[in-house]
Motif scaffolding. Structure first.
Motif, short mmCIF file in Angstrom:
data_model
loop_
_atom_site.label_atom_id
_atom_site.label_comp_id
_atom_site.label_asym_id
_atom_site.label_seq_id
_atom_site.Cartn_x
_atom_site.Cartn_y
_atom_site.Cartn_z
N TYR A 106 -10.23 -7.41 -14.80
CA TYR A 106 -9.09 -6.91 -14.03
C TYR A 106 -8.07 -8.02 -13.81
CZ TYR A 106 -11.02 -2.31 -12.87
OH TYR A 106 -11.48 -1.02 -12.94
N PHE B 1 0.83 -1.21 0.00
CA PHE B 1 0.00 0.00 0.00
C PHE B 1 0.86 1.27 0.00
CE2 PHE B 1 -3.46 -2.63 2.21
CZ PHE B 1 -4.01 -2.97 0.99
N LEU C 101 -1.49 -2.69 -8.43
CA LEU C 101 -2.55 -2.05 -7.65
C LEU C 101 -2.74 -0.60 -8.07
CD1 LEU C 101 -4.61 -2.14 -5.37
CD2 LEU C 101 -2.77 -1.65 -3.75
N ILE D 127 -4.76 -0.56 -11.20
CA ILE D 127 -6.16 -0.90 -10.88
C ILE D 127 -6.89 0.34 -10.38
CG2 ILE D 127 -7.63 -2.16 -9.26
CD1 ILE D 127 -5.67 -4.48 -9.44
N THR E 233 2.36 1.70 -3.37
CA THR E 233 1.31 2.15 -4.30
C THR E 233 1.09 3.65 -4.19
OG1 THR E 233 0.20 0.01 -4.14
CG2 THR E 233 -1.09 1.85 -5.00
#
Length: 248
Positions: free
Chosen positions: A138, A7, A101, A104, A10
């Motif tokens: 996805y 995270f 991610l 996405i 990202t």
């Protein structure tokens, strides 16, 4: 894999995109242009509009989840850039997952917009099938993007190939037209394209049947996606970082 690291990485990648806002803007200019052309060409036909929106969802996902992710990932293997990533205190496979991610998250806004329009226009929406089609879209694009980038490891070379592949995908995917109205043998050739089956699933979920069973398309895409993810897991498990280090 530590989700905290994924995270944080990202967020770091998104900040980099924020600095290069003009590049981020181009990711949305293409979909906006396609939407404008699609609305103009539908000429008030709800069927044409719904067919175009499903094609829009697939092509935008290809552009973000496959093209951009493959390009971004291959850039990591350039010698100067890879040195920076190699010095980061997290495993390289977590960096790859963070890149996926990020793409996405970038792809979510146009997808949500398309879903809202489809559910508003369609009189009978099969939400489980629609959401399954989106999730499979996805899941399908991410593994081949990373695998291709790991194989090529040269952004300039890869982008030339991706541009050619994009032109082929546009012609070999019934995104702008209905598969149901295509005659043989071209219809059979289109069914060999995995993206065609994703479109079949999405259109079946809003009542547009393409003359091919959507349950077969679902099984085919699910199986192919599973194989791709297993291949990616095996590739990363065998040590893609070790192979990349040999270039430094």
């Amino acid at each position: 894999m530590k989700l905290y690291n994924v995270f944080n990485t990202t967020i770091f990648f998104l900040k980099v995109y924020k600095l290069n806002w003009y590049f981020l803007l181009t990711l949305y200019i293409i979909p906006a242009t396609y939407l404008t052309v699609m609305f103009a060409s539908s000429q008030g036909s709800w069927e044409a509009l719904m067919a175009g929106l499903t094609g829009f969802t697939i092509l935008v996902s290809y552009n973000t989840l496959f093209y951009s992710l493959a390009s971004f990932t291959s850039n990591m293997f350039e010698e100067q850039i890879f040195e920076s990533y190699f010095l980061m205190p997290i495993p390289f496979h977590e960096i790859l997952m963070a890149a996926a991610l990020m793409q996405i998250l970038i792809n979510i806004p146009p997808t949500v917009m398309s879903l809202i329009m489809l559910t508003y226009i369609s009189a009978n929406t099969n939400f489980p099938l629609l959401l399954s089609g989106i999730l499979l879209t996805y899941a399908f694009f991410i593994p081949p993007a990373i695998l291709l980038a790991i194989k090529v490891k040269r952004r300039m070379l890869l982008e030339s190939f991706l541009m050619i592949l994009m032109l082929i995908m546009i012609m070999a995917t019934p995104a702008f037209y209905r598969l149901q109205y295509i005659s043989e043998p071209y219809k059979t050739l289109l069914l060999a394209n995995p993206l065609t089956h994703l479109i079949i699933m999405l259109r079946a979920s809003i009542g547009l049947m393409e003359g091919f069973p959507e349950n077969i398309s679902t099984t085919y895409i699910t199986t192919l996606t599973s194989i791709l993810w297993i291949t990616l897991w095996y590739k990363l498990r065998k040590g893609v970082v070790t192979m990349a280090e040999k270039r430094i």
